[in-house]
Scaffold this active site. Structure first.
Site, PDB file in Angstrom:
ATOM      1  N   GLU A  90       0.876  -1.327  -0.025  1.00 53.28           N
ATOM      2  CA  GLU A  90      -0.007  -0.212  -0.138  1.00 53.28           C
ATOM      3  C   GLU A  90       1.022   1.246   0.090  1.00 53.28           C
ATOM      4  OE1 GLU A  90      -2.442   0.086   3.269  1.00 53.28           O
ATOM      5  OE2 GLU A  90      -3.813  -1.782   2.605  1.00 53.28           O
ATOM      6  N   CYS A 103       2.870   8.419   1.710  1.00 50.77           N
ATOM      7  CA  CYS A 103       3.220   7.470   2.946  1.00 50.77           C
ATOM      8  C   CYS A 103       3.624   6.223   2.182  1.00 50.77           C
ATOM      9  CB  CYS A 103       2.052   7.144   3.764  1.00 50.77           C
ATOM     10  SG  CYS A 103       2.158   6.143   5.003  1.00 50.77           S
ATOM     11  N   CYS A 110       4.664  -7.283   8.166  1.00 50.78           N
ATOM     12  CA  CYS A 110       5.401  -6.321   9.040  1.00 50.78           C
ATOM     13  C   CYS A 110       5.532  -7.699  10.442  1.00 50.78           C
ATOM     14  CB  CYS A 110       4.848  -5.548   9.796  1.00 50.78           C
ATOM     15  SG  CYS A 110       5.578  -4.485  10.915  1.00 50.78           S
ATOM     16  N   CYS A 114       2.025  -4.685  16.406  1.00 52.29           N
ATOM     17  CA  CYS A 114       1.535  -3.764  17.093  1.00 52.29           C
ATOM     18  C   CYS A 114      -0.011  -3.893  16.976  1.00 52.29           C
ATOM     19  CB  CYS A 114       1.789  -2.267  16.666  1.00 52.29           C
ATOM     20  SG  CYS A 114       3.451  -2.055  16.659  1.00 52.29           S
ATOM     21  N   CYS A 117      -2.595  -1.701  14.688  1.00 50.51           N
ATOM     22  CA  CYS A 117      -2.281  -1.589  13.166  1.00 50.51           C
ATOM     23  C   CYS A 117      -2.809  -2.635  12.309  1.00 50.51           C
ATOM     24  CB  CYS A 117      -0.603  -1.764  13.204  1.00 50.51           C
ATOM     25  SG  CYS A 117       0.046  -1.399  11.551  1.00 50.51           S
ATOM     26  N   GLY A 157       5.187  -2.171   7.352  1.00 47.95           N
ATOM     27  CA  GLY A 157       6.359  -2.451   7.432  1.00 47.95           C
ATOM     28  C   GLY A 157       7.263  -1.532   8.791  1.00 47.95           C
ATOM     29  N   LEU A 213       5.288   6.049  20.189  1.00 43.59           N
ATOM     30  CA  LEU A 213       5.433   5.659  21.402  1.00 43.59           C
ATOM     31  C   LEU A 213       4.011   5.219  22.173  1.00 43.59           C
ATOM     32  CD1 LEU A 213       7.345   6.121  24.027  1.00 43.59           C
ATOM     33  CD2 LEU A 213       6.271   8.409  24.303  1.00 43.59           C
ATOM     34  N   HIS A 214       3.061   5.886  22.033  1.00 42.50           N
ATOM     35  CA  HIS A 214       1.494   5.556  22.308  1.00 42.50           C
ATOM     36  C   HIS A 214       1.354   4.967  23.657  1.00 42.50           C
ATOM     37  CE1 HIS A 214       1.187   5.810  17.896  1.00 42.50           C
ATOM     38  NE2 HIS A 214       2.252   4.573  17.537  1.00 42.50           N
ATOM     39  N   ASN A 288      -7.321   4.688  14.457  1.00 40.52           N
ATOM     40  CA  ASN A 288      -8.264   4.006  13.488  1.00 40.52           C
ATOM     41  C   ASN A 288      -8.770   2.719  13.793  1.00 40.52           C
ATOM     42  OD1 ASN A 288      -8.295   5.695  11.017  1.00 40.52           O
ATOM     43  ND2 ASN A 288      -6.179   5.497  11.107  1.00 40.52           N
ATOM     44  N   CYS A 331      -3.267   1.950   8.272  1.00 42.71           N
ATOM     45  CA  CYS A 331      -2.272   1.212   7.263  1.00 42.71           C
ATOM     46  C   CYS A 331      -2.531  -0.410   7.272  1.00 42.71           C
ATOM     47  CB  CYS A 331      -0.949   1.377   7.795  1.00 42.71           C
ATOM     48  SG  CYS A 331       0.439   0.270   7.001  1.00 42.71           S
TER      49      CYS A 331
END
Length: 356
Positions: A90, A103, A110, A114, A117, A157, A213-214, A288, A331
């Site tokens: 993508e 982007c 990946c 996470c 994601c 990724g 970081l999150h 998202n 993503c």
């Protein structure tokens, strides 16, 4: 066949010497590829027929095929590209007042896992080559008839897990005879591969480093991002401080706000304490929602309160503008919906649907 876009200018000079050609021919080829944007060696009319035939026997000018394209109401375009080996990636084009940003993906799949994601759950297939990273930019420019001014490595990724190819791509993108996009207009996002952050600091590339970081505690972050089990927050922030000291560049910290998870006042207080005194900026991201995902978007009220608390306590924070929310903005979503990794049989199904 070798993808000629995988070569830096110096590497291409060496390649040509090995086949008995003068090194200056590399600059001519670079001009045809990156300035004239030709698709075939036969179009390189200032090269001899003999050289063109040699090039055709050894190299290809790899150009991706669009499997699917979505366009949002705000003008954001999301592409699903066939990378010509049965896999798909993508790429997203976004329009801002300052120009067009893209982007790009750095890997097919990946490894990071996470939890918020959409790329999670897509098996890792392979790294993208430097030429395949560059081709995303060129393919979007061809289709949209625009010139890209800003590049973010935030697609599918982990860029620093494909370190050599990403750094090489950046050098070609930045090169005056390559795509000639300034390094300060390029941003690399990482989930926090600490050794690679130290390595990047030594590269003397004036790009922006963005840290996903999150969360503000190791317990919290490890649940969201398994990489934190290897590199804890304290270790990550120490690497960031040394990166800033070495490069004199501001770091951007990405913080995706998830409802009833990391979006309350106590989180904001801890974040201020963690980042106090650092040359940094916090980019707050309304998370998202993804299919079967564990997290949902924080309320607008909480997002603004979080931002205001950071700003009031000396940490510059902004809320990322939401783009492409009506076209599978997260993503990996488009790829998950349309193509199983490595399953070439699905490609024909996508092509039958047509481009949207």
């Amino acid at each position: 066949m070798k993808n000629i876009k995988d070569y830096s200018l110096e590497e291409l000079k060496e390649e040509l010497k090995e086949i008995g050609e003068k090194p200056f021919r590399a600059e001519q080829i670079y001009k045809w590829i990156y300035e004239a944007r030709v698709s075939h060696f036969d179009e390189m009319t200032n090269l001899s027929l003999e050289l063109r035939e040699k090039l055709k026997q050894i190299y290809e000018i790899k150009e991706f095929k669009i499997l699917k394209k979505q366009e949002a109401l705000d003008g954001t375009k999301k592409y699903l590209f066939d990378v010509l080996d049965g896999n798909a990636i993508e790429t997203v084009l976004m329009e801002y007042h300052h120009g067009f940003s893209i982007c790009v993906s750095s890997q097919i799949g990946c490894k990071m896992g996470c939890k918020f994601c959409a790329s999670t759950g897509i098996p890792f297939a392979r790294n993208l080559s430097s030429g395949e990273i560059i081709e995303q930019i060129m393919a979007v420019e061809r289709d949209a008839n625009v010139r890209i001014s800003n590049i973010v490595f935030m697609g599918i990724g982990e860029p620093l897990d494909n370190y050599d190819n990403v750094v090489k791509a950046i050098r070609i993108i930045n090169h005056p005879k390559g795509l000639n996009i300034g390094a300060r207009h390029i941003s690399i996002s990482t989930s926090g591969l600490v050794p690679k952050i130290y390595q990047l600091a030594e590269e003397n590339i004036q790009c922006t480093l963005s840290i996903s970081l999150h969360a503000t505690t190791d317990e919290q972050r490890s649940k969201m991002m398994p990489v934190n089990n290897t590199y804890h927050i304290e270790e990550l922030l120490q690497a960031c401080k040394e990166y800033i000291e070495k490069t004199h560049r501001r770091i951007s910290f990405e913080y995706a706000l998830a409802k009833e998870n990391n979006d309350n006042l106590e989180d904001a207080k801890r974040l201020v304490k963690l980042l106090k005194g650092m040359l940094c900026h916090v980019n707050l991201i309304p998370i998202n929602k993804i299919e079967n995902g564990a997290y949902t978007k924080s309320s607008n009220e909480n997002i603004m309160k979080f931002r205001d608390y950071l700003n009031d306590h000396g940490i510059v924070a902004t809320i990322r503008r939401e783009l492409g929310s009506d076209i599978d903005a997260a993503c990996g979503q488009l790829r998950r919906k349309n193509l199983n990794v490595g399953d070439v049989s699905n490609r024909s199904k996508i092509e039958q649907k047509g481009q949207t």
